[in-house]
Design a protein around this motif. Structure first.
Motif, PDB file in Angstrom:
ATOM      1  N   MET A   1       0.841  -1.149   0.000  1.00 43.20           N
ATOM      2  CA  MET A   1       0.000   0.000   0.000  1.00 43.20           C
ATOM      3  C   MET A   1       0.888   1.213   0.000  1.00 43.20           C
ATOM      4  O   MET A   1       1.991   1.191   0.543  1.00 43.20           O
ATOM      5  N   ARG A   2       0.395   2.287  -0.584  1.00 47.54           N
ATOM      6  CA  ARG A   2       1.105   3.564  -0.548  1.00 47.54           C
ATOM      7  C   ARG A   2       0.205   4.569   0.134  1.00 47.54           C
ATOM      8  O   ARG A   2      -1.011   4.556  -0.049  1.00 47.54           O
ATOM      9  N   VAL A   3       0.811   5.425   0.911  1.00 48.84           N
ATOM     10  CA  VAL A   3       0.049   6.478   1.584  1.00 48.84           C
ATOM     11  C   VAL A   3       0.636   7.828   1.205  1.00 48.84           C
ATOM     12  O   VAL A   3       1.801   7.931   0.832  1.00 48.84           O
ATOM     13  N   ALA A   4      -0.187   8.857   1.299  1.00 44.73           N
ATOM     14  CA  ALA A   4       0.239  10.197   0.901  1.00 44.73           C
ATOM     15  C   ALA A   4       1.018  10.919   1.987  1.00 44.73           C
ATOM     16  O   ALA A   4       1.766  11.844   1.696  1.00 44.73           O
ATOM     17  N   ALA A   5       0.859  10.508   3.221  1.00 43.64           N
ATOM     18  CA  ALA A   5       1.528  11.204   4.328  1.00 43.64           C
ATOM     19  C   ALA A   5       3.044  11.066   4.222  1.00 43.64           C
ATOM     20  O   ALA A   5       3.562  10.026   3.833  1.00 43.64           O
ATOM     21  N   ALA A   6       3.714  12.137   4.570  1.00 42.60           N
ATOM     22  CA  ALA A   6       5.177  12.124   4.571  1.00 42.60           C
ATOM     23  C   ALA A   6       5.692  11.280   5.735  1.00 42.60           C
ATOM     24  O   ALA A   6       5.059  11.221   6.786  1.00 42.60           O
ATOM     25  N   PRO A   7       6.837  10.631   5.540  1.00 41.51           N
ATOM     26  CA  PRO A   7       7.398   9.811   6.620  1.00 41.51           C
ATOM     27  C   PRO A   7       8.095  10.678   7.670  1.00 41.51           C
ATOM     28  O   PRO A   7       9.267  10.506   7.969  1.00 41.51           O
ATOM     29  N   THR A   8       7.354  11.610   8.219  1.00 39.66           N
ATOM     30  CA  THR A   8       7.889  12.535   9.211  1.00 39.66           C
ATOM     31  C   THR A   8       7.091  12.413  10.496  1.00 39.66           C
ATOM     32  O   THR A   8       5.857  12.425  10.462  1.00 39.66           O
ATOM     33  N   ASP A   9       7.771  12.280  11.605  1.00 41.21           N
ATOM     34  CA  ASP A   9       7.121  12.188  12.922  1.00 41.21           C
ATOM     35  C   ASP A   9       6.064  11.095  12.988  1.00 41.21           C
ATOM     36  O   ASP A   9       5.060  11.229  13.677  1.00 41.21           O
ATOM     37  N   GLY A  10       6.261  10.007  12.228  1.00 42.60           N
ATOM     38  CA  GLY A  10       5.333   8.889  12.282  1.00 42.60           C
ATOM     39  C   GLY A  10       4.031   9.096  11.537  1.00 42.60           C
ATOM     40  O   GLY A  10       3.125   8.274  11.639  1.00 42.60           O
ATOM     41  N   ALA A  11       3.910  10.171  10.757  1.00 44.77           N
ATOM     42  CA  ALA A  11       2.654  10.457  10.050  1.00 44.77           C
ATOM     43  C   ALA A  11       2.305   9.349   9.064  1.00 44.77           C
ATOM     44  O   ALA A  11       1.136   8.957   8.953  1.00 44.77           O
ATOM     45  N   ALA A  12       3.292   8.836   8.337  1.00 45.84           N
ATOM     46  CA  ALA A  12       3.026   7.770   7.373  1.00 45.84           C
ATOM     47  C   ALA A  12       2.597   6.495   8.100  1.00 45.84           C
ATOM     48  O   ALA A  12       1.672   5.807   7.650  1.00 45.84           O
ATOM     49  N   ASN A  13       3.240   6.185   9.212  1.00 47.33           N
ATOM     50  CA  ASN A  13       2.855   4.997   9.983  1.00 47.33           C
ATOM     51  C   ASN A  13       1.416   5.136  10.486  1.00 47.33           C
ATOM     52  O   ASN A  13       0.641   4.187  10.428  1.00 47.33           O
ATOM     53  N   ASP A  14       1.070   6.311  10.960  1.00 51.14           N
ATOM     54  CA  ASP A  14      -0.301   6.552  11.438  1.00 51.14           C
ATOM     55  C   ASP A  14      -1.309   6.379  10.314  1.00 51.14           C
ATOM     56  O   ASP A  14      -2.382   5.812  10.509  1.00 51.14           O
ATOM     57  N   GLU A  15      -0.947   6.850   9.125  1.00 50.60           N
ATOM     58  CA  GLU A  15      -1.875   6.722   7.998  1.00 50.60           C
ATOM     59  C   GLU A  15      -2.023   5.269   7.560  1.00 50.60           C
ATOM     60  O   GLU A  15      -3.112   4.829   7.211  1.00 50.60           O
ATOM     61  N   VAL A  16      -0.938   4.505   7.585  1.00 46.74           N
ATOM     62  CA  VAL A  16      -1.017   3.075   7.258  1.00 46.74           C
ATOM     63  C   VAL A  16      -2.001   2.388   8.203  1.00 46.74           C
ATOM     64  O   VAL A  16      -2.881   1.632   7.767  1.00 46.74           O
ATOM     65  N   ILE A  17      -1.882   2.649   9.484  1.00 46.28           N
ATOM     66  CA  ILE A  17      -2.780   2.046  10.474  1.00 46.28           C
ATOM     67  C   ILE A  17      -4.220   2.492  10.228  1.00 46.28           C
ATOM     68  O   ILE A  17      -5.149   1.686  10.253  1.00 46.28           O
ATOM     69  N   ARG A  18      -4.427   3.777   9.962  1.00 49.82           N
ATOM     70  CA  ARG A  18      -5.774   4.307   9.731  1.00 49.82           C
ATOM     71  C   ARG A  18      -6.427   3.657   8.504  1.00 49.82           C
ATOM     72  O   ARG A  18      -7.564   3.195   8.565  1.00 49.82           O
ATOM     73  N   VAL A  19      -5.691   3.574   7.409  1.00 45.50           N
ATOM     74  CA  VAL A  19      -6.234   3.006   6.166  1.00 45.50           C
ATOM     75  C   VAL A  19      -6.525   1.517   6.336  1.00 45.50           C
ATOM     76  O   VAL A  19      -7.587   1.027   5.929  1.00 45.50           O
ATOM     77  N   LEU A  20      -5.599   0.777   6.933  1.00 52.20           N
ATOM     78  CA  LEU A  20      -5.825  -0.659   7.138  1.00 52.20           C
ATOM     79  C   LEU A  20      -6.993  -0.921   8.088  1.00 52.20           C
ATOM     80  O   LEU A  20      -7.809  -1.809   7.840  1.00 52.20           O
ATOM     81  N   ALA A  21      -7.073  -0.156   9.157  1.00 50.18           N
ATOM     82  CA  ALA A  21      -8.165  -0.341  10.109  1.00 50.18           C
ATOM     83  C   ALA A  21      -9.508  -0.115   9.428  1.00 50.18           C
ATOM     84  O   ALA A  21     -10.453  -0.897   9.617  1.00 50.18           O
ATOM     85  N   LYS A  22      -9.592   0.923   8.623  1.00 46.88           N
ATOM     86  CA  LYS A  22     -10.844   1.206   7.919  1.00 46.88           C
ATOM     87  C   LYS A  22     -11.186   0.086   6.941  1.00 46.88           C
ATOM     88  O   LYS A  22     -12.318  -0.389   6.890  1.00 46.88           O
ATOM     89  N   ALA A  23     -10.199  -0.370   6.169  1.00 48.07           N
ATOM     90  CA  ALA A  23     -10.427  -1.432   5.185  1.00 48.07           C
ATOM     91  C   ALA A  23     -10.837  -2.742   5.845  1.00 48.07           C
ATOM     92  O   ALA A  23     -11.636  -3.504   5.287  1.00 48.07           O
ATOM     93  N   LEU A  24     -10.311  -2.998   7.043  1.00 48.26           N
ATOM     94  CA  LEU A  24     -10.604  -4.255   7.737  1.00 48.26           C
ATOM     95  C   LEU A  24     -11.791  -4.148   8.689  1.00 48.26           C
ATOM     96  O   LEU A  24     -12.205  -5.147   9.273  1.00 48.26           O
ATOM     97  N   GLY A  25     -12.315  -2.946   8.861  1.00 48.41           N
ATOM     98  CA  GLY A  25     -13.451  -2.764   9.759  1.00 48.41           C
ATOM     99  C   GLY A  25     -13.084  -2.947  11.216  1.00 48.41           C
ATOM    100  O   GLY A  25     -13.871  -3.483  12.001  1.00 48.41           O
ATOM    101  N   LEU A  26     -11.901  -2.488  11.580  1.00 53.34           N
ATOM    102  CA  LEU A  26     -11.412  -2.627  12.952  1.00 53.34           C
ATOM    103  C   LEU A  26     -11.092  -1.254  13.527  1.00 53.34           C
ATOM    104  O   LEU A  26     -10.738  -0.337  12.778  1.00 53.34           O
TER     105      LEU A  26
END
Length: 66
Positions: A1-26
């Motif tokens: 998966m690719r996310v638009a958030a920059a890999p700064t201060d964990g923003a990209a990691n947070d977006e990965v979690i947000r997108v996956l959680a939404k897709a998985l319904g968790l």
């Protein structure tokens, strides 16, 4: 998966979690990055089996993805 958030201060990691959680319904709190916090490749801990993940990410009967 690719996310638009920059890999700064964990923003990209947070977006990965947000997108996956939404897709998985968790809730986001049920997912965590097991390894790869500072890398492009990551391992995510999920409270689901591989079969459950595949079923939740499979296209719906109308052809759309969740």
């Amino acid at each position: 998966m690719r996310v638009a958030a920059a890999p700064t201060d964990g923003a990209a990691n947070d977006e990965v979690i947000r997108v996956l959680a939404k897709a998985l319904g968790l809730p986001k709190s049920r997912l965590s990055i097991a390894s790869g916090h500072g890398a492009r490749l990551k391992r995510i801990d999920l409270p689901l089996t591989e079969t459950e993940v595949r079923a939740r990410l499979a296209p719906r009967p109308d052809g759309r993805r969740p």
